[in-house]
Design a protein around this motif. Structure first.
Motif, mmCIF file in Angstrom:
data_model
loop_
_atom_site.group_PDB
_atom_site.id
_atom_site.type_symbol
_atom_site.label_atom_id
_atom_site.label_comp_id
_atom_site.label_asym_id
_atom_site.label_seq_id
_atom_site.Cartn_x
_atom_site.Cartn_y
_atom_site.Cartn_z
ATOM 1 N N ASN A 4 0.833 -1.193 0.000
ATOM 2 C CA ASN A 4 0.000 0.000 0.000
ATOM 3 C C ASN A 4 0.869 1.244 0.000
ATOM 4 O O ASN A 4 2.001 1.227 0.483
ATOM 5 C CB ASN A 4 -0.908 0.023 1.225
ATOM 6 C CG ASN A 4 -1.941 -1.086 1.207
ATOM 7 O OD1 ASN A 4 -2.200 -1.679 0.165
ATOM 8 N ND2 ASN A 4 -2.523 -1.369 2.358
ATOM 9 N N THR A 5 0.327 2.330 -0.523
ATOM 10 C CA THR A 5 1.016 3.607 -0.429
ATOM 11 C C THR A 5 0.864 4.130 0.989
ATOM 12 O O THR A 5 -0.225 4.091 1.560
ATOM 13 C CB THR A 5 0.419 4.625 -1.418
ATOM 14 O OG1 THR A 5 0.530 4.082 -2.734
ATOM 15 C CG2 THR A 5 1.153 5.948 -1.362
ATOM 16 N N CYS A 6 1.958 4.617 1.565
ATOM 17 C CA CYS A 6 1.947 5.061 2.958
ATOM 18 C C CYS A 6 2.583 6.440 3.055
ATOM 19 O O CYS A 6 3.561 6.736 2.363
ATOM 20 C CB CYS A 6 2.709 4.070 3.833
ATOM 21 S SG CYS A 6 2.780 4.532 5.572
ATOM 22 N N ASP A 7 2.015 7.287 3.905
ATOM 23 C CA ASP A 7 2.571 8.636 4.080
ATOM 24 C C ASP A 7 3.671 8.685 5.132
ATOM 25 O O ASP A 7 4.166 9.753 5.484
ATOM 26 C CB ASP A 7 1.466 9.640 4.429
ATOM 27 C CG ASP A 7 0.772 9.331 5.746
ATOM 28 O OD1 ASP A 7 1.191 8.369 6.430
ATOM 29 O OD2 ASP A 7 -0.187 10.044 6.094
ATOM 30 N N THR A 67 2.732 11.520 -7.399
ATOM 31 C CA THR A 67 2.663 10.179 -7.971
ATOM 32 C C THR A 67 2.940 10.275 -9.471
ATOM 33 O O THR A 67 2.914 11.362 -10.050
ATOM 34 C CB THR A 67 1.282 9.526 -7.747
ATOM 35 O OG1 THR A 67 0.297 10.217 -8.524
ATOM 36 C CG2 THR A 67 0.895 9.567 -6.283
ATOM 37 N N SER A 86 10.856 5.643 -8.928
ATOM 38 C CA SER A 86 11.442 5.518 -7.593
ATOM 39 C C SER A 86 12.560 6.538 -7.413
ATOM 40 O O SER A 86 12.679 7.175 -6.353
ATOM 41 C CB SER A 86 11.970 4.094 -7.384
ATOM 42 O OG SER A 86 12.589 3.962 -6.127
ATOM 43 N N GLU A 91 5.492 8.576 -4.908
ATOM 44 C CA GLU A 91 4.906 7.739 -3.868
ATOM 45 C C GLU A 91 4.394 6.412 -4.422
ATOM 46 O O GLU A 91 4.425 5.389 -3.730
ATOM 47 C CB GLU A 91 3.749 8.490 -3.202
ATOM 48 C CG GLU A 91 4.191 9.785 -2.529
ATOM 49 C CD GLU A 91 3.011 10.677 -2.190
ATOM 50 O OE1 GLU A 91 1.848 10.235 -2.372
ATOM 51 O OE2 GLU A 91 3.232 11.813 -1.752
ATOM 52 N N CYS A 92 3.887 6.438 -5.645
ATOM 53 C CA CYS A 92 3.367 5.237 -6.286
ATOM 54 C C CYS A 92 3.159 5.552 -7.756
ATOM 55 O O CYS A 92 3.441 6.671 -8.209
ATOM 56 C CB CYS A 92 2.042 4.786 -5.633
ATOM 57 S SG CYS A 92 0.679 5.951 -5.859
ATOM 58 N N SER A 118 7.822 -3.670 -8.999
ATOM 59 C CA SER A 118 7.339 -2.983 -7.802
ATOM 60 C C SER A 118 8.138 -3.396 -6.572
ATOM 61 O O SER A 118 8.542 -2.558 -5.759
ATOM 62 C CB SER A 118 5.855 -3.303 -7.596
ATOM 63 O OG SER A 118 5.360 -2.716 -6.410
ATOM 64 N N LEU A 123 8.308 0.329 -4.937
ATOM 65 C CA LEU A 123 7.375 1.335 -5.427
ATOM 66 C C LEU A 123 6.035 0.661 -5.693
ATOM 67 O O LEU A 123 5.958 -0.252 -6.519
ATOM 68 C CB LEU A 123 7.894 1.967 -6.724
ATOM 69 C CG LEU A 123 6.962 2.999 -7.370
ATOM 70 C CD1 LEU A 123 7.079 4.346 -6.638
ATOM 71 C CD2 LEU A 123 7.286 3.162 -8.851
ATOM 72 N N PRO A 124 4.963 1.091 -5.030
ATOM 73 C CA PRO A 124 3.646 0.528 -5.350
ATOM 74 C C PRO A 124 3.266 0.855 -6.792
ATOM 75 O O PRO A 124 3.302 2.022 -7.195
ATOM 76 C CB PRO A 124 2.707 1.235 -4.362
ATOM 77 C CG PRO A 124 3.588 1.730 -3.259
ATOM 78 C CD PRO A 124 4.886 2.080 -3.925
ATOM 79 N N ARG A 186 -6.370 0.294 -4.793
ATOM 80 C CA ARG A 186 -5.547 1.136 -3.922
ATOM 81 C C ARG A 186 -5.395 2.555 -4.476
ATOM 82 O O ARG A 186 -4.733 3.396 -3.855
ATOM 83 C CB ARG A 186 -4.151 0.506 -3.750
ATOM 84 C CG ARG A 186 -4.175 -0.847 -3.049
ATOM 85 C CD ARG A 186 -4.706 -0.741 -1.626
ATOM 86 N NE ARG A 186 -4.690 -2.015 -0.934
ATOM 87 C CZ ARG A 186 -5.712 -2.868 -0.901
ATOM 88 N NH1 ARG A 186 -6.836 -2.575 -1.552
ATOM 89 N NH2 ARG A 186 -5.630 -4.004 -0.234
#
Length: 227
Positions: A4-7, A67, A86, A91-92, A118, A123-124, A186
């Motif tokens: 998952n993308t995470c902050d 993104t 990346s 972020e993704c 990935s 990298l999502p 996602r």
């Protein structure tokens, strides 16, 4: 598995709204649209081209997330795209995979390259449910999910709604069938498109019905993205 993308915080999952710069094409705009995007309340930007150092610095100054996106026609494309994005600190990414006419084995190799790229570059990468890709139809996408349950998606459902005529055979039945895909959403592209009904008598009623169904798809996709 595609993460998952995470902050970077321990906050619960939440929806973040980004402006895809493709939406600005053909519209009058300032030379630098980023301040206006921030002022409009967006959390970030989805870039459609490689970002410059100046754009990265501007996003950091404004507090905008970033993104990217791309197309994967051959297996090596996934690794090259993941390496570039990346390196840019994206972020993704959302991607169009294939052209839609690939045999299952060829499509499987493309999917494997997305998963491997990935993971290698941390990298999502979310495959889009987009026309002219191997995920352009909901039946085939569900079959791929059964074979590759680690897939994660960007729900661009306007293509399925119009291209697959999702109201035929019962809209609720279609939602139940694509549940394995919805659970793996996602990222969402919030587009609403139609075919011809809005041009006919009574078209406004049909258009409103389409919007309501598309909103239902988007809401279920967003629910999946918060898992």
């Amino acid at each position: 598995m595609i993460r998952n993308t995470c902050d970077g915080t321990s906050s619960p999952p939440r929806l973040r709204c980004y402006m895809n710069l493709m939406a600005l094409e053909g519209l009058p705009q300032a030379a630098d649209p980023l301040p206006a995007i921030k002022e409009a309340g967006y959390d970030g930007v989805q870039f459609t081209e490689p970002v410059t150092r100046e754009q990265i610095a501007e996003c950091e100054r404004l507090g905008l997330g970033r993104t990217g996106l791309g197309r994967i026609n051959e297996a090596r494309d996934a690794f090259e795209l993941a390496a570039r994005l990346s390196g840019e600190g994206q972020e993704c990414a959302t991607v169009h995979v294939g052209g839609g006419t690939e045999e299952d084995d060829e499509a499987a190799r493309l999917i494997e390259s997305v998963l491997d790229g990935s993971e290698k570059h941390w990298l999502p990468i979310y495959a889009e449910t987009h026309r002219a890709t191997i995920f352009q139809g909901n039946w085939r996408t569900v079959q791929f999910v059964r074979r590759f349950p680690e897939l994660r998606f960007n729900g661009d459902f306007s293509h399925w709604y119009t291209g697959s005529e999702m109201v035929y055979g019962g809209f609720e039945n279609k939602l139940r069938f694509i549940a394995p895909v919805l659970e793996r959403i996602r990222f969402v592209h919030g587009c609403i498109r139609g075919i011809f009904e809005e041009r006919t008598a009574g078209g406004l009623h049909l258009l409103c019905a389409r919007i309501a169904r598309t909103e239902d798809l988007l809401c279920q996709g967003v629910s999946g993205s918060r898992r």
